[in-house]
Design a protein around this motif. Structure first.
Motif, PDB file in Angstrom:
ATOM      1  N   HIS A  95       0.822  -1.201   0.000  1.00 59.42           N
ATOM      2  CA  HIS A  95       0.000   0.000   0.000  1.00 59.42           C
ATOM      3  C   HIS A  95       0.860   1.256   0.000  1.00 59.42           C
ATOM      4  CE1 HIS A  95      -2.329   3.240   2.034  1.00 59.42           C
ATOM      5  NE2 HIS A  95      -3.275   2.816   1.210  1.00 59.42           N
ATOM      6  N   PHE A  96       1.891   1.236   0.839  1.00 57.91           N
ATOM      7  CA  PHE A  96       2.802   2.375   0.945  1.00 57.91           C
ATOM      8  C   PHE A  96       3.484   2.646  -0.390  1.00 57.91           C
ATOM      9  CE2 PHE A  96       6.852   4.374   1.833  1.00 57.91           C
ATOM     10  CZ  PHE A  96       6.563   5.294   2.827  1.00 57.91           C
ATOM     11  N   ALA A 128       1.039   4.104  -2.960  1.00 61.66           N
ATOM     12  CA  ALA A 128       0.743   5.513  -2.700  1.00 61.66           C
ATOM     13  C   ALA A 128       1.921   6.381  -3.130  1.00 61.66           C
ATOM     14  CB  ALA A 128       0.451   5.719  -1.213  1.00 61.66           C
ATOM     15  N   LEU A 129       3.106   5.879  -2.941  1.00 61.72           N
ATOM     16  CA  LEU A 129       4.293   6.631  -3.294  1.00 61.72           C
ATOM     17  C   LEU A 129       4.438   6.733  -4.805  1.00 61.72           C
ATOM     18  CD1 LEU A 129       6.415   7.843  -1.370  1.00 61.72           C
ATOM     19  CD2 LEU A 129       7.940   6.010  -2.101  1.00 61.72           C
ATOM     20  N   GLU A 171       2.183   7.087  -6.889  1.00 64.68           N
ATOM     21  CA  GLU A 171       1.311   8.149  -7.407  1.00 64.68           C
ATOM     22  C   GLU A 171       1.926   9.522  -7.181  1.00 64.68           C
ATOM     23  OE1 GLU A 171      -2.520   7.799  -5.773  1.00 64.68           O
ATOM     24  OE2 GLU A 171      -2.789   5.703  -6.387  1.00 64.68           O
ATOM     25  N   SER A 201       0.645  12.181  -4.124  1.00 60.15           N
ATOM     26  CA  SER A 201      -0.741  12.612  -4.180  1.00 60.15           C
ATOM     27  C   SER A 201      -1.372  12.693  -2.789  1.00 60.15           C
ATOM     28  CB  SER A 201      -1.550  11.626  -5.027  1.00 60.15           C
ATOM     29  OG  SER A 201      -1.557  10.355  -4.422  1.00 60.15           O
ATOM     30  N   ASP A 202      -0.672  12.138  -1.809  1.00 61.73           N
ATOM     31  CA  ASP A 202      -1.204  12.203  -0.456  1.00 61.73           C
ATOM     32  C   ASP A 202      -0.686  13.435   0.287  1.00 61.73           C
ATOM     33  OD1 ASP A 202       1.380  11.401  -0.342  1.00 61.73           O
ATOM     34  OD2 ASP A 202       1.097  10.034   1.335  1.00 61.73           O
ATOM     35  N   ARG A 221       2.430  14.482   0.783  1.00 55.65           N
ATOM     36  CA  ARG A 221       3.711  14.470   1.480  1.00 55.65           C
ATOM     37  C   ARG A 221       4.669  15.513   0.936  1.00 55.65           C
ATOM     38  NH1 ARG A 221       6.380  10.554   4.325  1.00 55.65           N
ATOM     39  NH2 ARG A 221       4.746   9.099   3.795  1.00 55.65           N
ATOM     40  N   ARG A 255       6.685   2.239   6.363  1.00 55.67           N
ATOM     41  CA  ARG A 255       6.311   1.431   5.211  1.00 55.67           C
ATOM     42  C   ARG A 255       5.727   0.087   5.629  1.00 55.67           C
ATOM     43  NH1 ARG A 255       8.192  -1.490   0.218  1.00 55.67           N
ATOM     44  NH2 ARG A 255       9.764  -2.670   1.326  1.00 55.67           N
TER      45      ARG A 255
END
Lengths: 140, 140
Positions: A127-128, A131-132, A134, A137-138, A140, B76
């Motif tokens: 999941h991490f 997300a990275l 993308e 997009s979160d 960070r 992570r």
DNA sequence: CCGAATCCTTTTCGATACTG
DNA sequence: CAGTATCGAAAAGGATTCGG
């Protein structure tokens, strides 16, 4: 979280002492159980005494070099004993000492935890990474 | 030695599966708890949430680089959570997740063992080294 | 304050060849 | 069979600098 309180308290004590480097049992022990092969070898020996070549086959990818080195370190720390049989060709048997067996308990605890939560960890990592990928997009 | 039997049995199972590399939970988890800083950071966080700079001071010799890297890996794997407060200058708080706290138990077991037997190990090593210094007088 | 990026040194580890 | 010795690739880790 009683466990946390215990740990934190102990940690305060260690911090109190001058940091001699090797005064910290955690580091000293973890540096050894942490290196790639030690625990695997202990697990093999948990089954009973074993000879050099048997351990070498039982641990998937280990080289003779690393096996020798790790066994030496375990013997040095008193966790295993080494017994040479003067046959020909000579054979050498390794076996857990009482100290080594006493370490099996904590190791089982760790292994059990690892088995129980391995999927969870792998899922979290996937999941991490997703997300990275993308690209922030979160936020960070 | 009940613990040994348990371990040996589990090990047989793992051996049965094709050795995917990451199929082995022991290696996967141990590689992480084994690296120099992970456990120490978890111990600090066992006390409660902490900010980057606080952890940096609490762990004796860690560099910012290693702290960042290790925290990332923990995040992570879902063992800790990271929360950014948009103050200025910004501050970041790390805290154990439920998964992370569940790891505290096994770690306490290991730390307790380390504390209990540290002297014994050190004595064994000293004895081993002394015997070795006499240059094979024990027939090795 | 938090962390990314670069550089550089030290350590680790596998492959290979050799001894008793 | 049970190691030892040497080499080179690779990884880990520290110091420093820069950015948001």
């Amino acid at each position: 979280m009683n466990a946390g309180v215990q740990l934190a308290a102990r940690y305060q004590e260690w911090q109190g002492q001058p940091f001699d480097g090797s005064c910290c049992p955690v580091r000293d022990v973890l540096d050894h159980i942490g290196d790639k092969w030690t625990v695997l070898i202990l697990i093999v020996l948990a089954d009973g005494a074993a000879r050099f070549s048997h351990i070498c086959r039982a641990v998937p990818d280990i080289s003779k070099r690393m096996l020798t080195q790790t066994l030496r370190e375990l013997e040095r720390g008193g966790l295993i004993t080494r017994h040479v049989f003067p046959t020909k060709p000579p054979s050498v048997e390794y076996r857990l000492s009482a100290l080594g067996e006493s370490l099996l308990g904590p190791i089982v605890g760790l292994v059990a935890w690892a088995e129980t939560h391995h999927d969870e960890i792998r899922a979290a990592r996937a999941h991490f990474d997703a997300a990275l990928a993308e690209n922030g997009s979160d936020g960070r």
